[in-house]
Enzyme design. Sequence first.
Site, short mmCIF file in Angstrom:
data_model
loop_
_atom_site.label_atom_id
_atom_site.label_comp_id
_atom_site.label_asym_id
_atom_site.label_seq_id
_atom_site.Cartn_x
_atom_site.Cartn_y
_atom_site.Cartn_z
N ARG A 1 0.83 -1.20 0.00
CA ARG A 1 0.00 0.00 0.00
C ARG A 1 0.87 1.25 0.00
O ARG A 1 2.02 1.21 0.39
CB ARG A 1 -0.93 0.00 1.23
N ARG B 1 0.55 4.17 19.76
CA ARG B 1 1.62 4.87 20.46
C ARG B 1 1.97 4.10 21.73
O ARG B 1 1.11 3.80 22.54
CB ARG B 1 1.18 6.30 20.81
N LYS C 1 4.20 -7.43 11.90
CA LYS C 1 3.27 -7.59 10.77
C LYS C 1 3.41 -8.98 10.15
O LYS C 1 4.51 -9.46 9.88
CB LYS C 1 3.55 -6.50 9.71
C1 BTN Z 1 0.52 -3.80 2.37
O1 BTN Z 1 1.26 -2.85 2.07
O2 BTN Z 1 0.35 -4.13 3.55
C2 BTN Z 1 -0.20 -4.56 1.29
C3 BTN Z 1 0.66 -5.66 0.73
C4 BTN Z 1 -0.01 -6.46 -0.38
C5 BTN Z 1 0.95 -7.44 -1.02
C6 BTN Z 1 0.27 -8.38 -1.95
S1 BTN Z 1 1.28 -9.74 -2.42
C7 BTN Z 1 0.10 -10.22 -3.61
C8 BTN Z 1 -0.42 -8.95 -4.26
N1 BTN Z 1 0.44 -8.54 -5.35
C9 BTN Z 1 1.06 -7.40 -5.10
O3 BTN Z 1 1.86 -6.84 -5.88
N2 BTN Z 1 0.71 -6.93 -3.90
C10 BTN Z 1 -0.25 -7.79 -3.26
#
Ligand code: BTN
Length: 292
Positions: free
Chosen positions: A86, A288, A152
């Site tokens: 994201r 926080r 995460k």
């Molecule tokens: C995030 O930033 O938390 C979201 C990550 C999403 C990753 C997945 S892996 C499968 C799909 N293909 C991508 O290029 N991104 C999502």
Amino acid sequence: MKQLSTRGLEIESVTNKGYRMSEPLILLEKEKILSLLSQKSIAQLDELDVLESIPSTNDYLLDPSKVKSKKTIACLAECQTRGKGRRGRTWVSPFAKNIYLSLLWHFKEDPSALAGLSLAIAISIIEALEMYGITQTLGVKWPNDLYCNDHKLAGILIELSGEVYDTCSAVIGLGLNVYMPKTYQDGISQPFTHLQALSTEKIDRNKIASLLLHGLIQTILVFEREGFEPFRKRWSKYDLTLGKPVSVITAGHTFEGIGRGIDQNGLFLLEDKTGTIKSFSSAEVSIRFNQT
Ligand code: BTN
């Protein structure tokens, strides 16, 4: 040296692009995933593509020809060379370590009807992992990051396609860390964990993939029928920021206060120091610590 010939083959040891695997390697296998997938989920799928290396499973499905086909397509890859996170971040996607899964779905309604979908998807992923047998407490940080013990575990990226106002196509992408080696920490901006650290048994990526796919498909069907409401209560069970001091970062502003859950559309609720509740549709939320 890379030994890669047959899907599902166990490989003793692989040295590829500078990393060494001491564990036997079991690859993703389309037939195995389908054999573990429920009939009611198979009935919703037109195609399942299990690929070795592509830039991004989301981009693969966002291809205009796939979107126009109106087919429901799921795609898994062993490796992504340009995995997307994201907010323009990179999703580190080494070979045969994790799950990179995307699902192309065509909704009958316009994008405004999809508010809350990404939260519903996050819940479905936690429930799929619980179904697999993960017993550690898993939680969600709004809108859709999955955590275990402040680290995460998985992330979701939903991308919409099409200019049409009465329908829309969405690619729902999921990255789940299964065996992410510590050596990748440098490329990742926050502490992460992986499923193998939560289990004494070797994690079966084919089984996890089928449970995740089932969860995604069945969640979308419920969401299409009933909207976000059925997921709202389930969210509070996993909400990591509920009642916690948080910072909410939007473009150009940081708000501080206490997390107060979500509203009926899945917007994040923050109580500021005056007791006012503010709602956010797009922001980064962080808990926080070390409050004095
Ligand atoms: C995030 O930033 O938390 C979201 C990550 C999403 C990753 C997945 S892996 C499968 C799909 N293909 C991508 O290029 N991104 C999502």
